[in-house]
Scaffold this motif. Sequence first.
Motif, PDB file in Angstrom:
ATOM      1  N   SER A  89     -19.454  56.390  26.293  1.00 16.46           N
ATOM      2  CA  SER A  89     -19.152  57.780  26.666  1.00 16.46           C
ATOM      3  C   SER A  89     -19.801  58.156  27.994  1.00 16.46           C
ATOM      4  O   SER A  89     -19.204  58.865  28.807  1.00 16.46           O
ATOM      5  N   PRO A 147     -20.305  51.675  20.376  1.00 18.76           N
ATOM      6  CA  PRO A 147     -20.335  52.495  21.592  1.00 18.76           C
ATOM      7  C   PRO A 147     -21.408  52.073  22.585  1.00 18.76           C
ATOM      8  O   PRO A 147     -21.337  52.434  23.754  1.00 18.76           O
ATOM      9  N   HIS A 187     -11.072  55.605  21.198  1.00 19.69           N
ATOM     10  CA  HIS A 187     -11.780  55.113  20.015  1.00 19.69           C
ATOM     11  C   HIS A 187     -10.778  54.977  18.876  1.00 19.69           C
ATOM     12  O   HIS A 187     -10.086  55.925  18.524  1.00 19.69           O
ATOM     13  N   ASP A 188     -10.693  53.795  18.307  1.00 17.48           N
ATOM     14  CA  ASP A 188      -9.855  53.526  17.138  1.00 17.48           C
ATOM     15  C   ASP A 188     -10.784  53.520  15.929  1.00 17.48           C
ATOM     16  O   ASP A 188     -11.432  52.515  15.638  1.00 17.48           O
ATOM     17  N   GLU A 189     -10.868  54.662  15.240  1.00 14.57           N
ATOM     18  CA  GLU A 189     -11.780  54.785  14.100  1.00 14.57           C
ATOM     19  C   GLU A 189     -11.448  53.807  12.986  1.00 14.57           C
ATOM     20  O   GLU A 189     -12.339  53.222  12.369  1.00 14.57           O
ATOM     21  N   TRP A 234     -13.625  50.483  20.481  1.00 13.04           N
ATOM     22  CA  TRP A 234     -13.546  51.381  21.618  1.00 13.04           C
ATOM     23  C   TRP A 234     -12.915  50.607  22.767  1.00 13.04           C
ATOM     24  O   TRP A 234     -13.186  49.417  22.936  1.00 13.04           O
TER      25      TRP A 234
END
Length: 111
Positions: free
Chosen positions: A43, A6, A55-57, A62
Amino acid sequence: MILSAPAVDPAELEARTGWSVKPQGACKGDVCVPLPAGPLTASVLSERLGMPLLHDEEHGLWALGPETGLTGRALTTAEAPDLVLPTADGEPFALRSLRGSKVLLVAWASW
């Protein structure tokens, strides 16, 4: 802009989006948007610059951008033109027959 964390590197932000981080905030052309003190994060940029953030956990990625509200450059419609293309059998197929459905068009060229 695809990120693996991030945190956002200001030089990478400028290279990929044209937004440069200056003492007055994030600037692009004549537009400057104040940024809070502290680390530059996806963010914060999303909120301040009007960039969507996903967001692709599962994959730890991101996706940030593109900006929509500040520069006036935004996709105004997701409506495709009225295309009629041949099917694999050579029959005409009208894209309008899929109106109201999500459609993914895949194009390929041999050159």
